[in-house]
Design an enzyme around this catalytic site. Structure first.
Site, mmCIF file in Angstrom:
data_model
loop_
_atom_site.group_PDB
_atom_site.id
_atom_site.type_symbol
_atom_site.label_atom_id
_atom_site.label_comp_id
_atom_site.label_asym_id
_atom_site.label_seq_id
_atom_site.Cartn_x
_atom_site.Cartn_y
_atom_site.Cartn_z
ATOM 1 N N GLY A 156 0.834 -1.192 0.000
ATOM 2 C CA GLY A 156 0.000 0.000 0.000
ATOM 3 C C GLY A 156 0.863 1.234 0.000
ATOM 4 N N VAL A 192 4.390 0.908 1.722
ATOM 5 C CA VAL A 192 4.591 -0.274 2.559
ATOM 6 C C VAL A 192 4.827 -1.474 1.650
ATOM 7 C CG1 VAL A 192 3.666 -1.672 4.425
ATOM 8 C CG2 VAL A 192 2.959 0.701 4.195
ATOM 9 N N GLY A 251 0.751 5.382 1.261
ATOM 10 C CA GLY A 251 0.004 6.386 2.009
ATOM 11 C C GLY A 251 0.722 7.716 1.985
ATOM 12 N N GLY A 252 0.222 8.612 2.773
ATOM 13 C CA GLY A 252 0.800 9.948 2.813
ATOM 14 C C GLY A 252 2.227 9.935 3.289
ATOM 15 N N PHE A 253 2.557 9.000 4.141
ATOM 16 C CA PHE A 253 3.905 8.979 4.698
ATOM 17 C C PHE A 253 4.889 8.204 3.836
ATOM 18 C CE2 PHE A 253 1.576 9.564 8.804
ATOM 19 C CZ PHE A 253 1.975 10.868 8.973
ATOM 20 N N GLY A 254 4.376 7.342 3.021
ATOM 21 C CA GLY A 254 5.292 6.553 2.210
ATOM 22 C C GLY A 254 4.640 5.255 1.785
ATOM 23 N N LYS A 271 7.894 -0.230 5.948
ATOM 24 C CA LYS A 271 7.283 1.055 5.605
ATOM 25 C C LYS A 271 8.404 2.042 5.330
ATOM 26 C CE LYS A 271 3.617 4.091 6.798
ATOM 27 N NZ LYS A 271 2.227 3.899 7.158
ATOM 28 N N ASP A 316 -3.031 8.784 14.841
ATOM 29 C CA ASP A 316 -3.577 8.543 13.499
ATOM 30 C C ASP A 316 -4.445 7.294 13.475
ATOM 31 O OD1 ASP A 316 -4.066 9.216 10.919
ATOM 32 O OD2 ASP A 316 -2.128 8.557 10.122
#
Ligand SMILES: *[C@@H]1O[C@H](CO)[C@@H](O)[C@H](O)[C@H]1NC(C)=O
Ligand SMILES: *[C@@H]1O[C@H](CO)[C@@H](O)[C@H](O)[C@H]1NC(C)=O
Ligand SMILES: *[C@@H]1O[C@H](CO)[C@@H](O)[C@H](O)[C@H]1NC(C)=O
Ligand SMILES: *[C@@H]1O[C@H](CO)[C@@H](O)[C@H](O)[C@H]1NC(C)=O
Ligand SMILES: *[C@@H]1O[C@H](CO)[C@@H](O)[C@H](O)[C@H]1NC(C)=O
Ligand SMILES: *[C@@H]1O[C@H](CO)[C@@H](O)[C@H](O)[C@H]1NC(C)=O
Length: 655
Positions: free
Chosen positions: A348, A355, A350-353, A370, A466
């Site tokens: 996946g 996975v 996401g906003g942070f990076g 991640k 979060d």
């Protein structure tokens, strides 16, 4: 002086003289030959009868001293024996070249011989004349009809002229009588023996490839008395003529003896022939540079590969990280585990990076990696310390953080791999299996108990920051596990520490969190409330509409306000749910997402409500009323100016 002594002295003189005329040359480096015309001796001791001039000339090489063949001027010729090793190399296999000859002649050199023809031995007028007093053994590689040559590859015995007295095609007899052909211009080294028996008046000529024992049967055997031809004192040597196309005639070693067999040559001491002409030069001029180029390219490519690999696998390791040894993963291991962070392994983004799924090389442990980008080094130390702390948290409803790795501008967090993925895809992506109510309730209780551990169960308070469906992962038994805890802090650390950003995901942010930027246990509870509604309603916190966005919280609130809160439930559940539980979860969701943080329950209370240990208070009693303004997150969004970039990144983070 007595007669005997006189006799001895004269005998000694004769012996000395005889000794001087016997010679053996294993290579001609230190030989004192008499060279004529184009003959020469190479630096390594090869006798070359012609150098590489294309002019038609002859080349001759003679032993400097005369050989006494007779004891009296009118006597008979003594026995003599000679052997030599030679090689003839034409410039090209297709080119016919003249041969050369071993000669016994009255002078050192053959005066008046015709340049370029007659093997350098005779001229048109004197060829065949008995006055020549020349004995020769020709190695002839041209068929000349005027001399009645048998072919273009023969050996002949020449007496005063080039019309051979006897000739034979080049070759040798094996001991079993079998005849082997040899090519004189093959470029291969061959050995020739010329033996004259003075008593039997028999000339034998024998040929063999080098390193082959002298054949018992000579190639040529001619009964002939050489006495009329060979004078008392004669010179011995070699003669060759160069045609317009020059071959190379090499003599590698030579031995001569009168009244006895010529001393055998020491083949191992003979000089080496030069590397084969054209092919060698082709190999050298084209092959070698190509090979060097190839080797150099391979080396350069290898070096580039090593450097690139090293750069690719480079990580940042500072001294202060040494104490975290066991939690620190090698980038190389993670790289191998995720097959080079291939898209196939992407779980996946996401906003942070991103996975990635991976399998650690040695332990075969399944992991999720991640990748989190970070720009600044500031705060990294504290953050890593925090990660290590978090890594020590162990709870059945938390995804275990196994460790980390640091690279330039990139941080990698290594988690336990959760085979069933994140909860949101069961809620929204509507796979074949959607979670039934029992499973959903179990997930909710699990997450609540994990959150309780974070808030109260440990020596430090850990704020998750979060909580949302996409951060809840399901293990093999579909237990909910909180993942990514503490990650929001990273954004604080990673970006400019002067400005405190609101970190989290829109829709889950408590109004006071947006206002003050401060994350507390209470803001976690707010997000948990939204999560409860998400799970019960199967809807995202904010549904983007064409004209207006629908806020889940408002919508559930309005259902409750109408006295029909159950209408908010996920229609996909059908009738398969327990009404009391559904109502409890929906109401608890509204309660947790109370605009006033003081009115929100603690996680401990939430768990007690869920377990039925504590009765839920009436929502109206805690200030939730149809007045509407109590569900105040809207205000939060409208009134707060985000730094747009953060808002963007957070928006993209909400899956
Ligand atoms: C070949 O021999 C001739 C005559 O001795 C000499 O002038 C010439 O320089 C020689 N050439 C080479 C390449 O040795
Ligand atoms: C080489 O032979 C010639 C002719 O016989 C002679 O004059 C000369 O001295 C010899 N040189 C050496 C080094 O033997
Ligand atoms: C050698 O023979 C020649 C002619 O064949 C003759 O003239 C001469 O006298 C002879 N010499 C001796 C020493 O017999
Ligand atoms: C041939 O050689 C002899 C010496 O052996 C010489 O006297 C004669 O002049 C030569 N003839 C020609 C045509 O060169
Ligand atoms: C050897 O050479 C002769 C003459 O050129 C030829 O007739 C014969 O066939 C050759 N023999 C072999 C085995 O090549
Ligand atoms: C010459 O060859 C014959 C055999 O053909 C042999 O009997 C004789 O001994 C040889 N003579 C010499 C001097 O080698």
């Amino acid at each position: 002086m007595s007669v005997e002594i006189l006799f001895l002295v004269s005998l000694l003189a004769v012996l000395t003289y005889a000794q001087e005329t016997d010679f053996v040359y294993n290579g001609f480096r230190s030989a004192n030959l008499s060279l004529d015309g184009i003959a020469g001796i190479t630096s390594n001791g090869l006798l070359k009868l012609n150098n590489d001039t294309s002019q038609a000339q002859e080349g001759q090489a003679f032993h400097p001293d005369p050989v006494q063949f007779k004891n009296l001027p009118n006597g008979t010729v003594k026995s003599f024996s000679t052997t030599f090793v030679f090689a003839v190399r034409p410039p090209d296999a297709s080119v016919r070249v003249n041969g050369f000859a071993f000669v016994v002649a009255p002078q050192r050199g053959l005066p008046g011989s015709l340049a370029g023809r007659y093997l350098g031995m005779f001229n048109e007028t004197n060829n065949g004349k008995s006055s020549n007093h020349v004995f020769g053994v020709e190695l002839d590689t041209i068929q000349s009809p005027q001399f009645e040559d048998i072919n273009d590859n023969h050996i002949g015995i020449d007496l005063n002229g080039l019309k051979s007295e006897k000739a034979a095609s080049a070759g040798y007899y094996q001991d079993n009588g079998e005849f082997n052909n040899l090519s004189l211009i093959s470029g291969q080294q061959m050995q020739v023996w010329v033996d004259y028996d003075g008593a039997d008046k028999l000339i034998n000529v024998t040929l063999a490839p080098i390193h082959v024992q002298k054949p018992k049967t000579p190639l040529l055997s001619l009964p002939w008395d050489l006495s009329p031809i060979i004078n008392e004192n004669m010179y011995v040597g070699f003669s060759a003529s160069a045609g317009s196309l020059v071959a190379s005639y090499y003599v590698l070693g030579w031995s001569f003896s009168v009244n006895g067999e010529a001393q055998a040559l020491d083949l191992s001491r003979l000089p080496k022939l030069p590397q084969i002409g054209k092919e060698t030069s082709k190999v050298l001029t084209i092959g070698l540079p190509l090979m060097v180029l190839f080797v150099v390219s391979v080396l350069i490519l290898g070096a580039v590969y090593v450097i690139r690999r090293k750069r690719k696998l480079a990580e940042v390791l500072e001294d202060w990280e040494r104490e975290y040894g066991p939690h620190r993963f090698k980038y190389k291991d993670l790289y191998i585990a995720t097959k080079g962070f291939q898209d196939q392994e992407l779980l996946g983004a996401g906003g942070f990076g991103q996975v990635y799924r991976g399998i650690l090389p040695i332990s075969n442990l399944e992991i999720a990696v991640k990748t989190v980008s970070h720009e600044s080094k500031q705060g990294m130390r504290e953050f890593v310390a925090e990660i290590i702390t978090i890594g020590r948290l162990r709870h059945r409803n938390l995804v275990a953080l196994l460790g980390y790795c640091r690279r330039k501008r990139e941080l990698l967090l290594v988690y336990d791999y959760m085979p069933n993925g994140s909860l949101d895809k069961y809620l929204y992506n509507q796979p074949k299996v959607t979670l039934n109510w029992m499973q959903r309730l179990r997930v909710i209780k699990g997450v609540a108990s994990g959150l309780l551990y974070l808030h109260e169960g440990w020596e430090q308070v850990v704020i998750h920051r979060d909580i949302k469906a996409s951060n809840i992962l399901l293990d093999t038994e579909f237990n909910g596990r909180l993942g990514d805890f503490g990650l929001a802090r990273l954004h604080d650390h990673g970006t400019d520490p002067q400005t405190t950003h609101v970190a989290g995901t829109i829709g889950y942010l408590a109004p006071e969190h947006v206002r003050t930027g401060k994350a507390t246990r209470s803001t976690d509870v707010f997000a948990f409330g939204v999560f409860l509604l998400e799970v019960a309603c199967g809807r995202r916190p904010i549904k983007r509409g064409d004209t207006e966005d629908v806020i889940l919280l408002d919508w559930v609130f309005s259902c409750w306000d109408r006295g029909a809160i159950l209408e908010a439930r996920d229609p996909k559940l059908g009738l398969e749910f327990v009404e009391e539980e559904m109502e409890l979860v929906l109401k608890l969701g509204l309660m947790c997402s109370h605009a006033n943080p003081l009115m929100r329950p603690s996680v401990r209370q939430v768990l007690q409500y869920l377990e039925g240990d504590l009765p839920m208070p009436e929502l109206s009693s805690i200030g939730i009323s149809s007045a509407g303004s109590t569900v105040g997150h809207r205000e939060g969004f409208d009134n707060l100016a985000y730094s747009s970039s953060v808002a963007e990144s957070l928006l993209s983070g909400g899956r």
